[in-house]
Design an enzyme around this catalytic site. Structure first.
Site, short mmCIF file in Angstrom:
data_model
loop_
_atom_site.label_atom_id
_atom_site.label_comp_id
_atom_site.label_asym_id
_atom_site.label_seq_id
_atom_site.Cartn_x
_atom_site.Cartn_y
_atom_site.Cartn_z
N LYS A 66 0.85 -1.20 0.00
CA LYS A 66 0.00 0.00 0.00
C LYS A 66 0.88 1.24 0.00
CE LYS A 66 -3.93 1.76 2.75
NZ LYS A 66 -4.75 1.51 3.95
N SER A 139 -9.53 1.53 2.95
CA SER A 139 -8.71 2.32 2.07
C SER A 139 -7.69 1.50 1.27
CB SER A 139 -7.97 3.38 2.89
OG SER A 139 -7.17 2.78 3.89
N SER A 163 -9.56 -1.02 7.09
CA SER A 163 -9.04 -0.81 5.73
C SER A 163 -8.33 -2.00 5.10
CB SER A 163 -8.10 0.38 5.71
OG SER A 163 -8.85 1.55 5.58
N1 GLN Z 1 -12.85 3.56 6.60
C1 GLN Z 1 -12.29 3.93 7.87
C2 GLN Z 1 -12.01 5.42 7.88
O1 GLN Z 1 -12.24 6.05 6.89
C3 GLN Z 1 -11.08 3.12 8.16
C4 GLN Z 1 -9.88 3.56 7.45
C5 GLN Z 1 -8.68 2.73 7.73
O2 GLN Z 1 -8.75 1.66 8.32
N2 GLN Z 1 -7.55 3.23 7.31
O3 GLN Z 1 -11.54 5.94 8.85
#
Ligand code: GLN
Length: 460
Positions: A66, A139, A163
């Site tokens: 990532k 994400s 994410s």
């Molecule tokens: N979707 C969650 C957020 O927007 C989790 C994001 C993540 O785990 N990086 O905060």
């Protein structure tokens, strides 16, 4: 093809590293045009690194990282235009632990990992390879889409509120979020520091165990990393009888496919002779609210480093008026980044600190205690991974709140730091629902064994 199979072929010289290189980069370049899963494809970088030896289990095995995980001398954007020219001066510990793996590319992501669909990326949305009109989740959407398209055998993402598990579920692959502290955060671009963990995305549970073996371990560079000694996660065992908690949750807002998939898995667990207990937790329902107060607070502190002195976009031209400079550089932040900085600055401000941040921290402690008490009686807690199947591109971008709700099942494990995994649960046409399994802290060995057994029952 899984990691063990490819390892055997490489070791027996049935296939060469060069052949893997040619095949995988060709495919990555083609597929990326369709699904936009990479911000960068690292062909030149990996060409120089092709390993002559096959010393480690992941030598020359294709992987995706990532783009918020640092790799020395390569561009690391965290999915944001703010860092579009930023080259990392050092490599993250988890990546060093992968030794001489083959880096195919850096995965697309919501900028700074704020999001659940990869639509917040400064580099365009990643499409779900199972259905190009839908999101890949987020994400870590780029990594998940790449693994689902078989562009690599494993991927490393980050999981702050889901994410790794949510996009894995949307793309029909496996996503593991280890216990907070098991894998080093050194070299990860920080989001919510007390929630962030590196996570693993693979095509199956066995591969996740192989990768965890490599990346888990104490790191002097991360003061929250925990020294529990080296363990072997790959000896997956059969778990005969255990107590499985089924999380009680309200069914509104859930897709009927998700419910159908989940109840058939519960029936499967019963038929396997597992001891099933329905779990009604009092405070868990506040997890999402707690998360969306504490995480933006931590974000607002972490984002202050992009001030153009330490990190951040450096415009080519010089400005005589400070406001013009700010406009040019700060505007590189995507909308969701600005939204979270503002929320976090508000919740930490003097007049509101007690009402928001402090209160949320108290509730976080209540949730932690509730998990400790609940897990005295059970070995695992299961639920769906996400309330819906992958949604359509653009469907939720107008409403941040409905986007936040897609993390309802994944966020609690980050609030308390417990390990959790998502595996494909049931297939609906081309799409999958996901099954989430949470275990006690540092019980990844049992979690992986249990998930592996479920995967076999569900899919073999
Ligand atoms: N979707 C969650 C957020 O927007 C989790 C994001 C993540 O785990 N990086 O905060």
């Amino acid at each position: 093809m899984n990691i063990s199979d490819l390892r055997k072929k490489l070791d027996s010289k049935e296939i060469s590293a060069q052949e893997i290189f040619d095949e995988y980069f060709k495919k990555a370049e083609e597929e990326n045009k369709k699904i936009n899963c990479f911000i960068n494809i690292n062909k030149e970088y990996s060409k120089k690194r092709l390993s002559k030896e096959n010393n480690s289990i992941l030598s020359n095995i294709p992987g995706v990282i990532k783009d918020n995980i640092s790799i020395k001398d390569t561009i690391t954007t965290a999915g944001s235009r703010m860092l579009e020219k930023y080259k990392s001066p050092y490599t993250a510990s988890v990546v060093l632990n992968l030794k001489d793996f083959m880096l195919i590319g850096k995965g697309n992501m919501d900028s700074f990992a704020f999001g659940s669909s990869t639509e917040n990326s400064g580099f365009g949305v990643t499409k779900n390879p199972l259905d190009l009109t839908r999101v890949a989740g987020g994400s870590s959407g780029g990594v998940s889409a790449a693994i689902a398209s078989k562009l690599a055998l494993f991927g490393i993402g980050t999981d702050t509120g889901g994410s790794v598990r949510q996009p894995a579920s949307f793309c029909g692959v496996v996503g593991l979020k280890p216990t907070y502290g098991l894998c080093s955060r050194f070299g990860l671009i920080a989001m919510g520091s007390s929630f962030d963990v590196p996570g693993i995305i693979t095509q199956n549970v066995k591969d996740a165990a192989i990768v965890l073996n490599e990346i888990a371990g104490y790191d002097v560079n991360d003061s929250t990393s925990v020294n529990i000694g080296k363990k072997d996660y790959t000896g997956l065992k059969k778990i005969n009888k255990c107590k499985v908690g089924i999380l009680k949750f309200p069914e509104e807002g859930l897709d009927k496919e998700v419910l159908e998939g989940f109840s058939s898995s519960v029936n499967l667990l019963k038929s396997m002779g597992m001891d099933i207990v329905e779990i009604d937790m009092k405070y868990i329902k506040y997890s999402l609210s707690v998360y969306y107060v504490i995480v933006p607070s931590e974000i607002s502190a972490n984002m202050s480093r992009y001030d153009g002195i330490r990190f951040g976009y450096h415009p080519e031209e010089s400005f005589s008026v400070l406001d013009d400079f700010y406009k040019e550089s700060r505007d590189k932040f995507e909308d969701e980044v600005k939204r979270r900085i503002m929320i976090g600055t508000f919740t930490l401000s003097q007049g509101y600190y007690d009402a928001y941040y402090n209160k949320a921290m108290k509730v976080r402690n209540l949730i932690k205690q509730e998990f400790i008490d609940t897990f005295k009686d059970i070995d695992f807690l299961v639920s769906p991974t996400t309330p819906t199947l992958p949604f359509h591109i653009g469907e939720k971008t107008k409403s941040p709140l409905s986007m936040y709700l897609s993390d309802i099942f994944t966020v609690p494990a980050n609030v308390v730091g417990y390990p959790a995994i998502s595996i494909p649960d049931k297939k609906f046409g081309d799409l999958f629902s996901g099954l989430q399994i949470i275990a006690k802290p540092f019980e990844e060995e049992r979690l992986l064994s249990f998930a592996n057994m479920m995967e076999e029952k569900l899919w073999k």
